[in-house]
Design a protein around this motif. Structure first.
Motif, PDB file in Angstrom:
ATOM      1  N   ILE A 197       2.918   1.964   6.664  1.00  0.00           N
ATOM      2  CA  ILE A 197       2.851   1.502   5.131  1.00  0.00           C
ATOM      3  C   ILE A 197       1.436   0.952   5.070  1.00  0.00           C
ATOM      4  N   ASN A 198       1.183   0.100   6.466  1.00  0.00           N
ATOM      5  CA  ASN A 198       0.089  -1.238   6.315  1.00  0.00           C
ATOM      6  C   ASN A 198       0.187  -1.727   7.522  1.00  0.00           C
ATOM      7  N   SER A 199      -0.672  -1.170   8.618  1.00  0.00           N
ATOM      8  CA  SER A 199      -0.662  -1.321   9.623  1.00  0.00           C
ATOM      9  C   SER A 199      -1.125  -3.091  10.222  1.00  0.00           C
ATOM     10  N   LYS A 200      -1.670  -3.277   9.706  1.00  0.00           N
ATOM     11  CA  LYS A 200      -2.305  -5.308   9.757  1.00  0.00           C
ATOM     12  C   LYS A 200      -0.974  -5.940   9.509  1.00  0.00           C
ATOM     13  N   VAL A 201       0.126  -5.538   9.105  1.00  0.00           N
ATOM     14  CA  VAL A 201       0.737  -6.356   9.100  1.00  0.00           C
ATOM     15  C   VAL A 201       1.854  -6.192  10.584  1.00  0.00           C
ATOM     16  N   ARG A 202       3.163  -7.559  10.676  1.00  0.00           N
ATOM     17  CA  ARG A 202       3.776  -7.356  11.346  1.00  0.00           C
ATOM     18  C   ARG A 202       4.861  -7.549  10.984  1.00  0.00           C
ATOM     19  N   TYR A 203       5.820  -6.581  12.050  1.00  0.00           N
ATOM     20  CA  TYR A 203       7.636  -6.317  11.539  1.00  0.00           C
ATOM     21  C   TYR A 203       8.654  -7.267  12.493  1.00  0.00           C
TER      22      TYR A 203
END
Length: 620
Positions: A197-203
């Motif tokens: 969904i958003n490759s720039k976030v950390r999970y």
């Protein structure tokens, strides 16, 4: 150049229930209405914020005002080289009760539609922001549901360091869980990993257990596995901003036996469990030595709750029996019973009476199959209150009971323990007074800032309650719109924190900075160019699948007068579509609302596969 998401285009025809189609039709805003306890609490708070303090203007007569100094951010190291470091001028503005009331009023419907239309157009205005720190602010998002997914699509990750914390690393398209529970679509077709969904976030795969607003920290627990052994690991993490989007859980209203014997339909695991249970019921009924009464008991499916979730599951189950039952379980079909139980006098309460009647007609239809006696397996029981559920029977308060082989509880939602924890952690703040209206949800202001949270915490979706009358419904549509609003709001340069211990309306840090066309329209509608436009809910319709290639689509094309709760004055203009045309609209909207083209293609292929080869009945 910035392009709005497809979700904006289709927000009018969004999804219901956290699990199904739409909400009660209404264009709604989080207004300060004096007619309820929470609004009175917030209104009082704003007045205190407005008229108290050393900066009060003594020349204003009886209605004094307070000058709000919007601090200019200091010169900082730019996050990217393209971002200028020159700070804007300091804005000084006066906040009055009249100005607050005007800014938080519902924006006129034509202008609001124009605002929405403008938001889907490319913006040629500068989206430049001014960093207020030498490093990005840390935003933590709790949850991966509708609100969180929409937020991730609209937040500016060049401005913030975004971390998602949830025990589930994917988003699930909940309206299609009913279809997945009978094999109409595959589970993986309706899920999307957070990192896609958003490759720039950390999970972080963990569950939040406690929020400490005083220290801006989260306590979390994660399950760490090595080989065949697993253990829990606790950790803490700091945040600058917290987006609370944990959703809600199914509530049983204290009914004995529900947790032990009923299935739910809120997660992928629930749908998979239901699919296995349905097949198990048929396989058990086919064993030798069973009486006719035993077979009827095994093939009795009781659905408690006649909202969109319960109705759409019943429709999908009926489709399975009609389209695939003859092939797999021909000799067992005469014993099938499907009972929808509803405590209210009618089903699908948000729909008009004519649409309800159409749903009942389709659900209670006769099924004609070659070599099988005429079937009418579905029965709707209204005004029936469940008192208890045992391993074999559902008991009612009127003394009746019915046997079942599988039961589904779709009768309501309640708050998660972490939501209750946050409300308690806010202590003796305005949040406590707001609970008179919020009733267990987290009370937020018109900009989704948590009351009593110092502007550091935001809440959206099923766990939140904005100051509106009536309360916004707990649906996917509301959560998705709030997530998109909040992501866009935080990406812009507004002063959103408390000032002098007061949570005042957010103002633009640089009033001279250019704005996109949608914001210009909103400012014109509000009559205020500095205060940020508050969240306004757009609801144009509701959808529900009723089986056999038929669906209901009730589309609101113009608002009514008064409020939705006022039956005498609330008279919106609605377009009612049903049958095959409604089914085509239902499928088209669901495909367009998928989080990615990949999911849309997979779901379309699932539909084709089921049409050609039937549903899979493997127990996995």
């Amino acid at each position: 150049m910035k392009f709005a998401s497809l979700a904006t285009i289709l927000s009018a025809l969004s999804l219901a229930s956290t699990t199904s189609a739409f909400a009660t039709p209404r264009t709604h805003i989080t207004t300060i209405a004096a007619g309820n306890a929470y609004s009175r609490s917030y209104n009082t708070y704003l007045k205190e914020s407005t008229f108290e303090g050393e900066n009060a203007d003594d020349t204003a007569g009886d209605e004094t005002t307070q000058e709000q100094q919007v601090p200019a951010p200091p010169v900082a190291v730019a996050v990217e080289s393209s971002i200028p470091t020159t700070p804007p001028r300091t804005a000084t503005t006066k906040i009055t009760a009249e100005r607050i009331e005007k800014a938080t009023k519902e924006r006129p419907y034509p202008l609001f539609l124009a605002e929405k239309a403008a938001s889907i157009l490319p913006s040629f205005e500068s989206d430049t922001y001014y960093p207020t720190n030498t490093q990005k602010e840390r935003i933590i998002i709790l949850g991966t549901g509708w609100g969180a997914a929409s937020f991730l699509k609209s937040i500016d990750c060049n401005k913030y360091d975004v971390t998602v914390i949830s025990p589930r690393n994917y988003f699930v398209f909940t309206p299609m869980l009913a279809g997945a529970s009978v094999g109409t679509v595959e589970f993986r077709s309706i899920t999307e990993p957070v990192r896609e969904i958003n490759s720039k976030v950390r999970y972080l795969e963990a569950a939040a257990t406690e929020v400490d607003p005083k220290t801006n920290t989260l306590s979390c627990v994660s399950i760490v596995c090595e080989g065949n052994s697993c253990e829990t690991e606790e950790f803490q993490i700091d945040y600058d901003r917290l987006v609370f989007s944990v959703g809600a859980q199914t509530t049983t209203f204290g009914t004995p036996g529900v947790e032990e014997y009923c299935n739910y339909l809120k997660q992928v695991g629930d749908a998979q469990q239901i699919k296995n249970a349905i097949v198990n019921c048929f396989e058990s009924a086919g064993l030798p030595g069973l009486t006719e009464e035993d077979k009827i008991k095994e093939l009795s499916f009781v659905i408690i709750g006649a909202g969109p979730t319960g109705i759409e599951f019943a429709a999908e189950l009926l489709d399975f029996i009609e389209e695939n039952g003859e092939r797999f379980y021909k000799e067992l079909l005469p014993y099938v019973r499907i009972k929808i139980v509803e405590a209210a006098p009618s089903i699908l309460r948000p729909f008009e009476d004519g649409m309800k009647e159409e749903a009942i007609r389709k659900l209670t239809r006769r099924i004609e199959l070659e070599g099988v006696p005429s079937l009418q397996p579905l029965e709707i029981l209204t005004n029936k209150l469940v008192s208890e559920v045992s391993g074999n029977y559902v008991y009612f308060k009127d003394g009746e009971k019915i046997p079942y082989g599988m039961s589904l509880w779709a009768a309501g939602i309640g708050q998660l323990p972490i939501t209750t924890n946050l409300i308690g952690a806010l202590g003796e703040t305005e949040q406590k007074d707001a609970q008179d209206y919020a009733r267990g949800r987290i009370a937020v202001d018109p900009w989704l800032r948590v009351i009593g949270g110092d502007g550091k915490i935001f809440a959206l979706g099923d766990c939140s309650c904005v100051s509106s009358s009536p309360m916004l419904p707990a649906t996917a549509q509301v959560a998705a719109q709030q997530g998109e609003f909040l992501g866009d709001f935080l990406s812009k340069d507004y002063c959103i924190d408390e000032m002098d211990d007061k949570l005042l309306p957010p103002l633009r840090r640089n009033p001279g900075q250019s704005k996109p066309l949608s914001d210009k329209i909103a400012s014109f509608a509000m009559g205020d160019d500095e205060i940020a436009p508050p969240f306004q809910y757009l609801d144009l319709g509701i959808l529900a699948y009723t089986g056999s290639g038929s669906a209901l689509a009730q589309v609101q094309i113009a608002p009514g007068g008064g409020l939705p709760g006022d039956n005498e004055n609330w008279d919106p203009v609605r377009l009612q579509i049903k049958g095959k045309l409604g089914f085509g609209l239902w499928r088209s909207i669901y495909l367009l609302k998928m989080t990615s083209p990949k999911n849309a293609v997979l779901v379309a292929l699932d539909w084709i596969k089921v049409k050609l080869f039937g549903r899979d009945i493997s127990i996995l």
